[in-house]
Design a protein around this motif. Sequence first.
Motif, mmCIF file in Angstrom:
data_model
loop_
_atom_site.group_PDB
_atom_site.id
_atom_site.type_symbol
_atom_site.label_atom_id
_atom_site.label_comp_id
_atom_site.label_asym_id
_atom_site.label_seq_id
_atom_site.Cartn_x
_atom_site.Cartn_y
_atom_site.Cartn_z
ATOM 1 N N LYS A 166 0.853 -1.183 0.000
ATOM 2 C CA LYS A 166 0.000 0.000 0.000
ATOM 3 C C LYS A 166 0.895 1.241 0.000
ATOM 4 O O LYS A 166 1.932 1.265 0.652
ATOM 5 N N VAL A 167 0.501 2.273 -0.752
ATOM 6 C CA VAL A 167 1.267 3.518 -0.806
ATOM 7 C C VAL A 167 0.564 4.566 0.047
ATOM 8 O O VAL A 167 -0.593 4.907 -0.209
ATOM 9 N N ILE A 168 1.259 5.061 1.073
ATOM 10 C CA ILE A 168 0.680 6.048 1.982
ATOM 11 C C ILE A 168 1.519 7.313 1.931
ATOM 12 O O ILE A 168 2.718 7.302 2.234
ATOM 13 N N CYS A 169 0.875 8.410 1.558
ATOM 14 C CA CYS A 169 1.557 9.700 1.463
ATOM 15 C C CYS A 169 1.107 10.605 2.604
ATOM 16 O O CYS A 169 -0.067 10.999 2.664
ATOM 17 N N THR A 170 2.011 10.938 3.501
ATOM 18 C CA THR A 170 1.690 11.876 4.579
ATOM 19 C C THR A 170 1.614 13.292 4.007
ATOM 20 O O THR A 170 2.403 13.665 3.128
ATOM 21 N N VAL A 171 0.660 14.066 4.513
ATOM 22 C CA VAL A 171 0.438 15.411 3.975
ATOM 23 C C VAL A 171 0.293 16.425 5.112
ATOM 24 O O VAL A 171 0.031 16.066 6.263
ATOM 25 N N ARG A 172 0.469 17.688 4.764
ATOM 26 C CA ARG A 172 0.243 18.814 5.661
ATOM 27 C C ARG A 172 -0.062 20.027 4.780
ATOM 28 O O ARG A 172 -0.130 19.893 3.548
ATOM 29 N N LYS A 191 -4.531 2.126 -4.731
ATOM 30 C CA LYS A 191 -3.394 1.836 -3.855
ATOM 31 C C LYS A 191 -2.895 3.060 -3.098
ATOM 32 O O LYS A 191 -2.100 2.937 -2.182
ATOM 33 N N LEU A 192 -3.332 4.246 -3.504
ATOM 34 C CA LEU A 192 -2.768 5.486 -2.969
ATOM 35 C C LEU A 192 -3.655 6.073 -1.873
ATOM 36 O O LEU A 192 -4.839 6.315 -2.076
ATOM 37 N N VAL A 193 -3.044 6.307 -0.700
ATOM 38 C CA VAL A 193 -3.750 6.882 0.444
ATOM 39 C C VAL A 193 -3.019 8.137 0.897
ATOM 40 O O VAL A 193 -1.801 8.114 1.091
ATOM 41 N N PHE A 194 -3.748 9.242 1.062
ATOM 42 C CA PHE A 194 -3.184 10.462 1.623
ATOM 43 C C PHE A 194 -3.596 10.537 3.093
ATOM 44 O O PHE A 194 -4.763 10.359 3.430
ATOM 45 N N VAL A 197 -1.061 12.972 9.763
ATOM 46 C CA VAL A 197 -0.808 12.310 11.044
ATOM 47 C C VAL A 197 -1.616 12.927 12.178
ATOM 48 O O VAL A 197 -1.841 12.284 13.211
ATOM 49 N N ARG A 198 -2.095 14.160 12.001
ATOM 50 C CA ARG A 198 -2.914 14.790 13.037
ATOM 51 C C ARG A 198 -4.282 14.106 13.172
ATOM 52 O O ARG A 198 -4.974 14.288 14.180
ATOM 53 N N ASP A 199 -4.649 13.307 12.172
ATOM 54 C CA ASP A 199 -5.934 12.601 12.222
ATOM 55 C C ASP A 199 -5.868 11.322 13.056
ATOM 56 O O ASP A 199 -6.900 10.692 13.297
ATOM 57 N N GLY A 200 -4.675 10.929 13.473
ATOM 58 C CA GLY A 200 -4.539 9.796 14.378
ATOM 59 C C GLY A 200 -4.759 8.440 13.729
ATOM 60 O O GLY A 200 -4.634 8.274 12.511
ATOM 61 N N TRP A 201 -5.084 7.465 14.561
ATOM 62 C CA TRP A 201 -5.129 6.073 14.133
ATOM 63 C C TRP A 201 -6.201 5.757 13.093
ATOM 64 O O TRP A 201 -5.975 4.939 12.191
ATOM 65 N N GLY A 202 -7.370 6.379 13.212
ATOM 66 C CA GLY A 202 -8.521 5.964 12.423
ATOM 67 C C GLY A 202 -8.274 5.785 10.942
ATOM 68 O O GLY A 202 -8.397 4.665 10.399
ATOM 69 N N PRO A 203 -7.919 6.851 10.208
ATOM 70 C CA PRO A 203 -7.719 6.715 8.761
ATOM 71 C C PRO A 203 -6.600 5.749 8.392
ATOM 72 O O PRO A 203 -6.706 5.021 7.397
ATOM 73 N N LEU A 204 -5.532 5.723 9.188
ATOM 74 C CA LEU A 204 -4.418 4.829 8.895
ATOM 75 C C LEU A 204 -4.825 3.372 9.063
ATOM 76 O O LEU A 204 -4.519 2.526 8.215
ATOM 77 N N ASP A 245 -7.854 2.183 8.923
ATOM 78 C CA ASP A 245 -8.815 1.871 7.864
ATOM 79 C C ASP A 245 -8.086 1.517 6.567
ATOM 80 O O ASP A 245 -8.459 0.565 5.866
ATOM 81 N N ALA A 246 -7.056 2.285 6.258
ATOM 82 C CA ALA A 246 -6.304 2.051 5.015
ATOM 83 C C ALA A 246 -5.612 0.701 5.016
ATOM 84 O O ALA A 246 -5.510 0.033 3.979
ATOM 85 N N LEU A 247 -5.137 0.288 6.195
ATOM 86 C CA LEU A 247 -4.407 -0.978 6.298
ATOM 87 C C LEU A 247 -5.302 -2.149 6.656
ATOM 88 O O LEU A 247 -4.856 -3.305 6.636
ATOM 89 N N GLY A 248 -6.549 -1.865 7.014
ATOM 90 C CA GLY A 248 -7.471 -2.937 7.381
ATOM 91 C C GLY A 248 -7.110 -3.602 8.688
ATOM 92 O O GLY A 248 -7.242 -4.821 8.828
#
Length: 265
Positions: free
Chosen positions: A111-117, A196-199, A202-209, A211-214
């Motif tokens: 999975k491709v995870i791009c951290t953003v700000r 495959k791409l998730v933005f 990190v301020r959103d915490g565990w939830g979105p991450l 979810d992306a990884l299941g």
Amino acid sequence: MGQEASQPRPGTSLQVIGAGLSRTGTASLSQALEILLDAPVYHGGTQTCLGPPSHITSWIQILKHTPIRSLSDRAFVLRTLKSTLDGYAATTDTPGAQFVPELLELYPDAKVICTVRDPDEWAKSIGATSQQALQWYLRVVLLPLTTMRHFPAYLDALQAGRYGELYSRPGDANLYRRRVWDRHMEYLKKVVPEEKLVFFDVRDGWGPLCDALGVDVPETEFPNSNDGQAIEEFAKRQVLAGLVAWGWILGGIAAVAGVVSMMKK
């Protein structure tokens, strides 16, 4: 940047490709992934600066084969990427973030995870960091240090190679501006399948991450590493270590010269 380099675990294969630029919470993501995947994570800044010299010298050689102009360049890059990253469950930060298509070829299920700000805030932050890192005197000060003596050559290879290839255009005078952010986002959307791409902020915490990884949300708090502060403190330590080393070297030379002068008299 983390506090220490991670050690590879034999048999571990890359599950996550961290595609976020430096100064976007990549250290926090690395720590979070170590918890979720229960395996070592390769944070580029930490491994190249705090790991054994083989890490930074391997990346220098990879970057010297970019832009890829031949089949031998391509074979070298893929082979060296695999040998460098085998044993890690994820990679984050530069320079891995600039080799997403190659890593997807090696690890097609990742999975491709791009951290953003905020992009403008990122530009201010990375501009200040790059200004410190590109000071001419660092080439001399860091020379006695086993790993960091290679850091100026690494920055040269990064800009002359893949970083410049992706983000530089004719007439650009600085590779650490807002336009780099925009070009990086364009690059990711071009080379990564949409599914495959998730933005991820990190301020959103565990939830979105999670979810992306299941995976389930852990009971621990989400890691909160201050990349800027860690880099600044690390830079000060390295400059001080280099100056101390030069003090010992010059002191030793002076002592030898003194003994030789006394013997001649």
